[in-house]
Scaffold this active site. Sequence first.
Site, PDB file in Angstrom:
ATOM      1  N   TYR A 138     -20.194  25.413   1.093  1.00 46.27           N
ATOM      2  CA  TYR A 138     -20.832  24.415   1.492  1.00 46.27           C
ATOM      3  C   TYR A 138     -21.157  24.461   2.681  1.00 46.27           C
ATOM      4  O   TYR A 138     -22.024  23.551   3.116  1.00 46.27           O
ATOM      5  CB  TYR A 138     -19.428  23.172   2.013  1.00 46.27           C
ATOM      6  CG  TYR A 138     -18.732  22.185   1.149  1.00 46.27           C
ATOM      7  CD1 TYR A 138     -18.339  22.055  -0.369  1.00 46.27           C
ATOM      8  CD2 TYR A 138     -19.026  21.467   1.223  1.00 46.27           C
ATOM      9  CE1 TYR A 138     -17.793  22.112  -0.899  1.00 46.27           C
ATOM     10  CE2 TYR A 138     -18.740  19.829  -0.384  1.00 46.27           C
ATOM     11  CZ  TYR A 138     -17.984  20.827  -1.392  1.00 46.27           C
ATOM     12  OH  TYR A 138     -17.255  19.456  -1.982  1.00 46.27           O
ATOM     13  N   LYS A 183     -10.845  33.093  -7.148  1.00 52.52           N
ATOM     14  CA  LYS A 183     -11.180  33.697  -8.642  1.00 52.52           C
ATOM     15  C   LYS A 183     -11.690  34.909  -7.776  1.00 52.52           C
ATOM     16  O   LYS A 183     -12.198  35.221  -8.120  1.00 52.52           O
ATOM     17  CB  LYS A 183     -12.352  32.914  -8.792  1.00 52.52           C
ATOM     18  CG  LYS A 183     -13.424  33.223  -9.547  1.00 52.52           C
ATOM     19  CD  LYS A 183     -12.488  32.911 -10.990  1.00 52.52           C
ATOM     20  CE  LYS A 183     -13.525  32.961 -12.312  1.00 52.52           C
ATOM     21  NZ  LYS A 183     -13.029  32.597 -13.547  1.00 52.52           N
ATOM     22  N   ASP A 240      -9.279  28.639 -12.532  1.00 54.92           N
ATOM     23  CA  ASP A 240      -9.393  27.761 -14.180  1.00 54.92           C
ATOM     24  C   ASP A 240      -7.904  27.565 -14.932  1.00 54.92           C
ATOM     25  O   ASP A 240      -8.144  26.393 -15.263  1.00 54.92           O
ATOM     26  CB  ASP A 240     -10.734  29.144 -14.971  1.00 54.92           C
ATOM     27  CG  ASP A 240     -10.331  30.377 -15.156  1.00 54.92           C
ATOM     28  OD1 ASP A 240      -9.520  31.326 -13.985  1.00 54.92           O
ATOM     29  OD2 ASP A 240     -11.276  31.144 -15.349  1.00 54.92           O
ATOM     30  N   ASP A 278     -12.154  20.321  -3.174  1.00 56.47           N
ATOM     31  CA  ASP A 278     -13.375  19.635  -4.134  1.00 56.47           C
ATOM     32  C   ASP A 278     -12.223  18.849  -5.378  1.00 56.47           C
ATOM     33  O   ASP A 278     -12.532  18.278  -5.984  1.00 56.47           O
ATOM     34  CB  ASP A 278     -14.656  19.948  -3.486  1.00 56.47           C
ATOM     35  CG  ASP A 278     -15.574  17.999  -4.078  1.00 56.47           C
ATOM     36  OD1 ASP A 278     -14.366  17.263  -3.399  1.00 56.47           O
ATOM     37  OD2 ASP A 278     -16.397  18.742  -4.772  1.00 56.47           O
ATOM     38  N   ASP A 293     -10.147  15.775  -7.013  1.00 55.97           N
ATOM     39  CA  ASP A 293     -10.174  14.539  -7.930  1.00 55.97           C
ATOM     40  C   ASP A 293      -9.619  15.147  -9.240  1.00 55.97           C
ATOM     41  O   ASP A 293      -9.214  13.949  -9.788  1.00 55.97           O
ATOM     42  CB  ASP A 293     -11.936  14.937  -7.829  1.00 55.97           C
ATOM     43  CG  ASP A 293     -13.169  14.085  -6.737  1.00 55.97           C
ATOM     44  OD1 ASP A 293     -12.201  13.658  -6.137  1.00 55.97           O
ATOM     45  OD2 ASP A 293     -13.311  13.497  -7.382  1.00 55.97           O
TER      46      ASP A 293
END
Length: 344
Positions: A137, A179, A212, A236, A240
Site C-alpha cells: 500500500y 507468502k 492462498d 485487506d 472481506d
Amino acid sequence: MAHRIVTLPGDGIGPEVLGAALGVLDEVGSFEYEEHPLGGVSIDAHGTALTEETLAACKQAESVLIGAVGGPKWDTTDPDKPRPEQGLLNLRRELKLYANLRPVRALPALYDSSPLKREVIEGTDLIVVRELTGGLYFGNRGRNGDSAYDTSTYSVAEVERIARAGFRAARTKVTSVDKANVLETSRLWRETVRRVHAEEFSHIPLEYGLVDAIAMQLVTSPTSFDVILTDNMFGDILSDEAATLPGSLGMLPSASIGDPGTPGIFEPAHGSAPDIAGQGVANPLAMIMSTALMLRHQFSMETEAAAIESAVDQALEAGLRTADLGGSATTAEATRAVLDNLQK
Ligand code: NAD
Ligand code: IPM
Ligand code: MN
C-alpha cells in the site's frame, strides 16, 4: 468531560451509517463531535481527499470515526487525479495507525444468513490483525513507459510492532499468514514473528500459514482460527472474505490503532456501497460495532462497549434483518432496534 471525537462521514452510505452510530453512542456517554470532510466530498469541495484542516483536527482529537469513502463519481485510472481512498490511506499513515483489528464473530442469530453452512461457521470467533501502514500500500509505485510497478517493503521494526499487537490480541493462538514460499518481505515477516514469539510470547501457540491455503481454510474451517496476523494487502483481502462468516460486510467492524494515547480510527470494514447509497437501507451494525471498539480501545469504556455489542446481539436475536442479511429493515429501523435494547 465529554470525549472529543472527529467524525468523517465521507461518501455513499458513510453519512447514513455514521449518523446512526452517533445516536447509539450518545445513549452510553457524553461525546463532542467535530465533523470534517474526507474522501470524495472533500475532493469536490477542496480538490483533495484529505485537507490540512481535516488532518490537523484528527491529530488533535481523542478519537476519529469514519463512515466510508469512494464512489463511481471519483473512479479514475489517471494517477494524477485525486482519489477518495488516498485520503483514508494518508490519514492512517499520518496518525501512524499500524494495527488494524477486525473481529469476526458468527452470531447464532445469523447462522442462516451466511452463504456458508451452519455447521461450518458455528462458533466462529476470530480477529484479523492486519498491518496497516506498510507493504504494497505504501511502497514506491509508478509507470515506466508502458509498464507499471508497485513495491512492497517491510522493516523488522514494522513487523515487530504488529506481531506484538497480534500476540496481545490472542486468546488461544496466533496464525501468522504470509507468502514466504515466494516473497522476500514474507520471509522477513516470518523470521521476525518467530523471534518476537520466542522472546516475548512463547506461552501463546503460534502457527504459520501461506495466504492462498489460509484463504481456503477461512471458509472451510473458520473455527480453527483465533488471531490471523498478516500484512496490509493480505489482511485487506482476507478480512472481506471473512465477512462471509457473520453473513455480510455490513457486520464487520474495524479498529485502526497506533501507540497508546494517540487517536485511532474506528470505521466499518465495508466501503461506501454506491449500489445502495441514498436509499436508507444500509446495515448500520458494522459502524455501530466500530463505535463499541472505540469505547473499548480508545476510552477503556468496556462496560459501555459490551452494552452496545449485546444490544446488537439482542436485536438480531429478536429478528432484526437489514436487506444484506435477507430482511427488509431500514437503517433507521435497525438503529431503533439497537437503541431499544440498549434502553432496556
Ligand atoms: P463496498 O464494501 O462498498 O460494497 C460491497 C458490497 O457490499 C455492495 O454490494 C454493498 O452494497 C454491500 N455492502 C457494503 N456495506 C454494506 C452495508 N453496511 N449494508 C448493506 N450492504 C453493504 O465495496 P465496493 O463496492 O468494492 O467499493 C465501493 C467504494 O468504497 C470504492 O470506492 C472503494 O474504494 C470504497 N471503499 C472504502 C472503504 C472505506 O472507506 N473504509 C472500504 C472499502 C471500500
Ligand atoms: C479497507 C478498504 C481500504 C483498504 C481502501 C478503501 C483504501 O478496502 O479499509 O479495507 O484497502 O485498506
Ligand atoms: Mn478492504
